[in-house]
Motif scaffolding. Sequence first.
Motif, short mmCIF file in Angstrom:
data_model
loop_
_atom_site.label_atom_id
_atom_site.label_comp_id
_atom_site.label_asym_id
_atom_site.label_seq_id
_atom_site.Cartn_x
_atom_site.Cartn_y
_atom_site.Cartn_z
N ASP A 14 0.82 -1.22 0.00
CA ASP A 14 0.00 0.00 0.00
C ASP A 14 0.85 1.27 0.00
O ASP A 14 0.57 2.22 -0.74
CB ASP A 14 -0.94 0.00 1.21
N ALA A 15 1.89 1.30 0.84
CA ALA A 15 2.72 2.50 0.94
C ALA A 15 3.44 2.77 -0.38
O ALA A 15 3.52 3.92 -0.84
CB ALA A 15 3.73 2.35 2.08
N ARG A 61 2.46 1.77 -3.37
CA ARG A 61 1.44 2.20 -4.35
C ARG A 61 1.15 3.69 -4.20
O ARG A 61 1.03 4.41 -5.19
CB ARG A 61 0.16 1.39 -4.16
N ARG A 62 1.03 4.16 -2.95
CA ARG A 62 0.76 5.58 -2.74
C ARG A 62 1.92 6.43 -3.25
O ARG A 62 1.72 7.47 -3.90
CB ARG A 62 0.52 5.86 -1.25
N ARG A 63 3.15 5.98 -2.98
CA ARG A 63 4.32 6.76 -3.38
C ARG A 63 4.42 6.86 -4.90
O ARG A 63 4.83 7.90 -5.44
CB ARG A 63 5.59 6.13 -2.80
N GLY A 120 1.83 6.65 -6.92
CA GLY A 120 0.56 7.11 -7.49
C GLY A 120 -0.20 6.01 -8.18
O GLY A 120 -0.81 6.24 -9.24
N GLU A 173 -2.53 3.89 -6.54
CA GLU A 173 -3.64 3.39 -5.71
C GLU A 173 -4.82 3.00 -6.59
O GLU A 173 -5.26 3.74 -7.46
CB GLU A 173 -4.06 4.48 -4.72
N THR A 226 -1.52 -3.32 -11.92
CA THR A 226 -0.16 -2.92 -12.28
C THR A 226 0.63 -4.05 -12.93
O THR A 226 0.66 -5.17 -12.44
CB THR A 226 0.59 -2.43 -11.03
N ARG A 269 -8.10 1.37 -15.15
CA ARG A 269 -7.16 1.56 -14.04
C ARG A 269 -5.96 0.66 -14.22
O ARG A 269 -5.60 -0.12 -13.34
CB ARG A 269 -7.86 1.27 -12.70
N ARG A 325 5.36 4.39 -15.11
CA ARG A 325 6.31 4.88 -14.12
C ARG A 325 7.68 4.30 -14.43
O ARG A 325 7.84 3.07 -14.50
CB ARG A 325 5.90 4.49 -12.70
#
Length: 311
Positions: free
Chosen positions: A209-210, A212-214, A216, A218, A222, A254, A295
Amino acid sequence: MRPLAIVSLHASPLAALGAGENGGMNVYVRAVCEELSRRGIPTEVFTRRASPDGPERVRLHQDSWVTQVEAGEPRPVDKGRLLDLLPAFTDGVLRQARYVPDGYSLIHSHYWLSGWTAVRLAAEWDLPWFHTAHTLARVKNERAASGAVLEPDHRIAVEQAVVREADRLIASSVSEAEDLVRLYAADRRRLAVVPPGVDLRIFTPRPADALRRRLGLEGMRTIVFAGRLERLKGAEIVLRATAILAAQGVGSGRLALVLAGEDSQNGMLESSALGGERARLEALARDLSIADRVRFTGAVDQRTLAGLLAL
């Protein structure tokens, strides 16, 4: 027990991973030597010194050492120039061996450059010789992407000599073994398939989760690509596939792609007019209208890669 002599001219197990030519082969040599050490089998790795810093001999594990051999200036050099350094490297290995009174039990060379050296070592020391190719020139040329740098004839000639002379050829897959037979007329009786392993102490499921947030990401489905950026590795294919999937609505809009890796020497050369392979791929992502889904992380270490694979 006499140590195994591991010859890995350009892929040092001490090198930082993910940049330039450092990657899977470095990990392979290091992991094999560490596991052999845990099993009480000593190894001595011979690699070319690529930095003036640090001692000549470094302990890798309890029963595993790395000897950094002087051959040319102690700095990274273009892989295409390493052929000229092989005589000096080979002489350096033979000099270092004089300090090992009981000698070695076996030679295991990695990649065609080290195979060139191992031909002479096997003759001088009268030892059995194993060889792992990791990649094969004829296979790379047969499957080369448009614009890729082709492997030279002198590499093919060395590989053919290695296939002819080595006591055992270690292939990493059944497909590679078949390529050795089909393209180099390897003797099946001297072939063994030993698939590479995975370090399950590092590559295990983990919360993402962390990360994914970093990044972008979420709520995104992927895809992760990991490898040096050059045309042979196929990053362009996964970019184009991502664009097709996105256009088809896979992931309900998504969908994201993470590309982990940096330009290799070949990547910089193949796409030099475009600023390098990463710059070419970034431009392609824009042309495909998926730049917002992609990314680029650059080179990452193994633990970071394990986190990316958990996305």
